[in-house]
Design a protein around this motif. Structure first.
Motif, short mmCIF file in Angstrom:
data_model
loop_
_atom_site.label_atom_id
_atom_site.label_comp_id
_atom_site.label_asym_id
_atom_site.label_seq_id
_atom_site.Cartn_x
_atom_site.Cartn_y
_atom_site.Cartn_z
N ARG A 150 -23.30 25.77 0.93
CA ARG A 150 -21.96 25.17 0.90
C ARG A 150 -21.87 24.08 -0.16
O ARG A 150 -20.88 23.96 -0.88
N MET A 154 -19.51 24.05 -3.53
CA MET A 154 -18.54 22.99 -3.74
C MET A 154 -18.80 22.25 -5.05
O MET A 154 -17.85 21.88 -5.77
N LEU A 179 -15.78 18.04 1.69
CA LEU A 179 -16.49 18.63 2.82
C LEU A 179 -16.08 18.01 4.15
O LEU A 179 -16.31 18.61 5.20
N ARG A 180 -15.49 16.83 4.14
CA ARG A 180 -15.14 16.13 5.38
C ARG A 180 -13.65 16.11 5.68
O ARG A 180 -13.25 15.57 6.71
N GLN A 238 -11.25 27.12 0.67
CA GLN A 238 -12.71 27.09 0.66
C GLN A 238 -13.28 26.58 1.98
O GLN A 238 -14.47 26.43 2.12
N ALA A 239 -12.40 26.33 2.93
CA ALA A 239 -12.86 25.64 4.12
C ALA A 239 -13.26 26.59 5.23
O ALA A 239 -12.41 27.28 5.78
N ARG A 242 -14.64 23.25 10.31
CA ARG A 242 -14.84 21.87 9.89
C ARG A 242 -16.23 21.36 10.28
O ARG A 242 -16.83 20.57 9.57
N ASP A 244 -18.96 23.06 10.28
CA ASP A 244 -19.89 23.54 9.26
C ASP A 244 -19.82 22.67 8.01
O ASP A 244 -20.83 22.34 7.40
N ARG A 245 -18.59 22.32 7.62
CA ARG A 245 -18.44 21.52 6.41
C ARG A 245 -19.02 20.12 6.59
O ARG A 245 -19.62 19.56 5.67
N ARG A 246 -18.82 19.55 7.76
CA ARG A 246 -19.37 18.21 8.00
C ARG A 246 -20.89 18.23 7.99
O ARG A 246 -21.53 17.29 7.50
#
Length: 344
Positions: A150, A154, A179-180, A238-239, A242, A244-246
């Motif tokens: 990820r 990014m 990412l957050r 791209q998200a 959330r 996972d992104r955090r």
């Protein structure tokens, strides 16, 4: 008789241009016959990237039929190199200071030779899913995240979305914000997290991102945080979940090794997380084009050896070299930031 691969009915290359117009800007697409629509200066870049992504999603083609569009046009989009080679990927390129944006199928060799460009990961083209009704909303179970992947995707996206001259500190903040952010494209970064990045409450990187019209700070927020709304609508495509992104953002925070690289400054921190994201998790070995590494870290290729030597001196790299024949960068990471040795 030599057989020729069939030419796709719809060439996978799309270009949009932001032209000056009375009262603002207008988005002009070569593929859309109905003319361009007006956009504001603050949302122009996001509108251009969203428009290109819409074309790429609608003009799908099996991977084995996709060819390098740059080659079909005589490779006029970059300088000379040894020829087309490698897998075909989507490449996003900006020209004329962000007035022209192009998204096209490009081979790996041509992508590496194209300036002001970044490979767009396939996950970036996933259409945002509509939110279910409130009555039937269920908590999404996050997938097993790969923070390294990820962060790698990014960083590649931000290399094209941010101005070429954006500082390393601004890129570190942009990575954490992207990412957050929540579903409303708002983000709140605690001052403790910024201190963890060795950036503290300095406002210069935030001003850079505001001047680039990538985000807008929200005034009158709590004293222990910095809040902003992101203006790059293409980030919504791209998200993943959330959560996972955090987790990826936390991985990037650890990967930047602020306890050691932070002492040297923001650029070694950015390069530390970049190299970690492009390394094998088991061995720490990494391989990437030297020019691409420099571009996605926001520096000139001539500055790369000095930055790498800084990381080696700090113990974050065991070794590195740039091959004279291929100009590929090879490296081996040093010890993990937690002080544990890698498995070799």
């Amino acid at each position: 008789m030599r057989l020729r691969a069939p030419w796709p009915a719809t060439p996978r290359a799309w270009t949009v241009e932001l032209r000056s117009h009375t009262g603002g800007l207008v988005l002009v697409c070569q593929r859309c016959p109905h003319g361009g629509g007006p956009v504001t200066a603050s949302s122009a870049r996001a509108a251009a990237l969203t428009h290109l992504a819409r074309h790429a999603r609608s003009d799908t083609l099996p991977l084995h039929l996709r060819i390098c569009q740059c080659r079909e046009r005589g490779c006029r989009w970059h300088g000379r190199h040894r020829g087309c080679a490698g897998p075909v990927r989507l490449l996003l390129a900006g020209e004329h200071g962000g007035r022209v944006w192009r998204l096209a199928d490009t081979c790996t060799a041509c992508a590496a030779a194209t300036a002001h460009a970044a490979v767009v990961p396939d996950t970036a083209l996933l259409a945002p899913r509509p939110s279910p009704p409130a009555t039937s909303r269920r908590r999404r179970r996050p997938s097993e995240p790969d923070g390294r992947a990820r962060v790698r995707e990014m960083l590649s996206y931000l290399a094209a979305a941010l101005p070429a001259g954006a500082s390393a500190a601004a890129r570190l903040i942009a990575l954490q914000c992207a990412l957050r952010m929540n579903a409303s494209m708002q983000v709140r970064l605690p001052l403790g997290l910024l201190r963890g990045l060795r950036l503290g409450a300095t406002l210069n990187p935030w001003r850079e991102l505001e001047q680039a019209r990538w985000l807008r700070r929200i005034p009158d927020r709590a004293a222990d945080e910095v809040a902003a709304v992101l203006l790059d609508a293409a980030l919504l495509g791209q998200a993943p979940a959330r959560t996972d992104r955090r987790r990826a953002a936390d991985w990037a925070l650890r990967g930047s090794c602020p306890s050691r690289a932070g002492v040297l400054g923001p650029l070694p921190q950015l390069m530390s997380v970049y190299l970690a994201a492009h390394s094998q998790s088991e061995t720490g070995h990494g391989l990437n084009e030297a020019d691409r590494t420099a571009h996605e870290c926001g520096i000139q290729p001539a500055e790369l050896p000095h930055a790498l030597e800084q990381l080696a001196t700090a113990g974050l790299l065991d070794s590195w070299r740039i091959a004279s024949d291929t100009e590929d960068l090879h490296w081996i990471l040093g010890l993990r930031s937690e002080g544990e040795p890698r498995v070799r």
